[in-house]
Design a protein around this motif. Structure first.
Motif, mmCIF file in Angstrom:
data_model
loop_
_atom_site.group_PDB
_atom_site.id
_atom_site.type_symbol
_atom_site.label_atom_id
_atom_site.label_comp_id
_atom_site.label_asym_id
_atom_site.label_seq_id
_atom_site.Cartn_x
_atom_site.Cartn_y
_atom_site.Cartn_z
ATOM 1 N N SER A 1 48.301 1.488 79.193
ATOM 2 C CA SER A 1 47.596 2.735 78.867
ATOM 3 C C SER A 1 48.583 3.855 78.569
ATOM 4 O O SER A 1 48.359 4.679 77.683
ATOM 5 N N GLY A 2 49.698 3.902 79.274
ATOM 6 C CA GLY A 2 50.728 4.909 78.997
ATOM 7 C C GLY A 2 51.352 4.697 77.623
ATOM 8 O O GLY A 2 51.582 5.640 76.865
ATOM 9 N N GLY A 3 51.617 3.437 77.293
ATOM 10 C CA GLY A 3 52.184 3.115 75.983
ATOM 11 C C GLY A 3 51.235 3.454 74.849
ATOM 12 O O GLY A 3 51.640 3.990 73.813
ATOM 13 N N LEU A 4 49.943 3.149 75.066
ATOM 14 C CA LEU A 4 48.948 3.499 74.051
ATOM 15 C C LEU A 4 48.829 5.005 73.889
ATOM 16 O O LEU A 4 48.685 5.511 72.774
ATOM 17 N N SER A 5 48.899 5.743 74.980
ATOM 18 C CA SER A 5 48.821 7.206 74.908
ATOM 19 C C SER A 5 49.993 7.771 74.115
ATOM 20 O O SER A 5 49.827 8.663 73.283
ATOM 21 N N ILE A 6 51.172 7.234 74.382
ATOM 22 C CA ILE A 6 52.360 7.698 73.657
ATOM 23 C C ILE A 6 52.240 7.337 72.172
ATOM 24 O O ILE A 6 52.541 8.149 71.302
ATOM 25 N N LEU A 7 51.782 6.132 71.879
ATOM 26 C CA LEU A 7 51.610 5.703 70.494
ATOM 27 C C LEU A 7 50.611 6.584 69.755
ATOM 28 O O LEU A 7 50.860 7.005 68.619
ATOM 29 N N ILE A 8 49.501 6.899 70.380
ATOM 30 C CA ILE A 8 48.493 7.771 69.772
ATOM 31 C C ILE A 8 49.076 9.158 69.534
ATOM 32 O O ILE A 8 48.863 9.768 68.479
ATOM 33 N N ALA B 1 49.534 10.826 65.832
ATOM 34 C CA ALA B 1 48.867 12.109 65.560
ATOM 35 C C ALA B 1 49.876 13.142 65.060
ATOM 36 O O ALA B 1 49.612 13.874 64.102
ATOM 37 N N CYS B 2 51.038 13.221 65.709
ATOM 38 C CA CYS B 2 52.078 14.162 65.252
ATOM 39 C C CYS B 2 52.560 13.814 63.854
ATOM 40 O O CYS B 2 52.787 14.699 63.026
ATOM 41 N N TRP B 3 52.711 12.533 63.583
ATOM 42 C CA TRP B 3 53.170 12.094 62.263
ATOM 43 C C TRP B 3 52.154 12.470 61.185
ATOM 44 O O TRP B 3 52.520 12.961 60.116
ATOM 45 N N LEU B 4 50.875 12.242 61.454
ATOM 46 C CA LEU B 4 49.836 12.579 60.481
ATOM 47 C C LEU B 4 49.741 14.079 60.244
ATOM 48 O O LEU B 4 49.534 14.525 59.122
#
Length: 192
Positions: free
Chosen positions: A15-22, A26-29
């Motif tokens: 869940s921590g990894g998914l949060s970081i990935l999201i 989001a920042c990239w977009l």
């Protein structure tokens, strides 16, 4: 037996990894500038004749200027760039002109980015007539004489008037509007 403590640790990591990935996505977009271009801006989005003029048959041109002049056929040179809003708007006019005159005259759109860099051009080369501004329209009659050489957007009527002189046609005010018949009209005439 499954260790409950290891399972909870694994879930936290996922869940921590998914949060970081999201968060990274989001920042990239949000940080990526829009790649969308439109009719009224000077951003590149492809060939203007295919996109805005709805006429991909114009590019690349079927003949060059030298071939057209050798055949004693009128030629319409149009100098343009794909990332100019003026050229994008003008591509519609050129495409409309090809409908009535496309078989009788050669339409030669020239992307100025593809013009070879030379100090001198010959009169049979397109670059000879380029003034340094886009859009630029140059119309040659059957004898190879320049009968129109203008920069900027011209109206359909302005170019049509010169084409009418070249082909010795009646002025627009004295001629009837030609309309393409639908297939059903042709079929009913054949049946009668």
């Amino acid at each position: 037996m499954i260790n409950l403590k290891n399972c909870q640790t694994y879930r936290r990591l996922v869940s921590g990894g998914l949060s970081i990935l999201i968060a990274v996505v989001a920042c990239w977009l949000l940080a990526t500038p829009s790649a969308l271009a439109g009719l009224n801006d000077d951003r590149f989005d492809g060939d203007i004749f295919a996109l805005y003029g709805s006429n991909a048959s114009l590019v690349p041109p079927r003949v060059n200027l030298a071939e057209s002049l050798k055949r004693n056929k009128p030629a319409l040179l149009v100098f343009y760039v794909n990332d100019s809003s003026d050229c994008k708007l003008y591509s519609v006019v050129i495409s409309q002109l090809q409908a009535p005159y496309g078989r009788a005259a050669n339409f030669i759109p020239i992307n100025i980015d593809t013009l070879p860099l030379k100090s001198n051009y010959k009169p049979m080369e397109s670059g000879y007539y380029y003034k340094g501004l886009v859009p630029q329209t140059v119309l040659f009659n059957q004898e190879g004489k320049v009968v129109l050489n203008e920069t900027g957007q011209l109206s359909y009527e302005q170019i049509d008037d010169v084409f009418r002189d070249v082909f010795n046609l009646l002025p627009r005010s004295e001629s009837i509007e030609l309309k393409r018949r639908t297939l059903n009209e042709i079929n009913t005439e054949l049946r009668e």
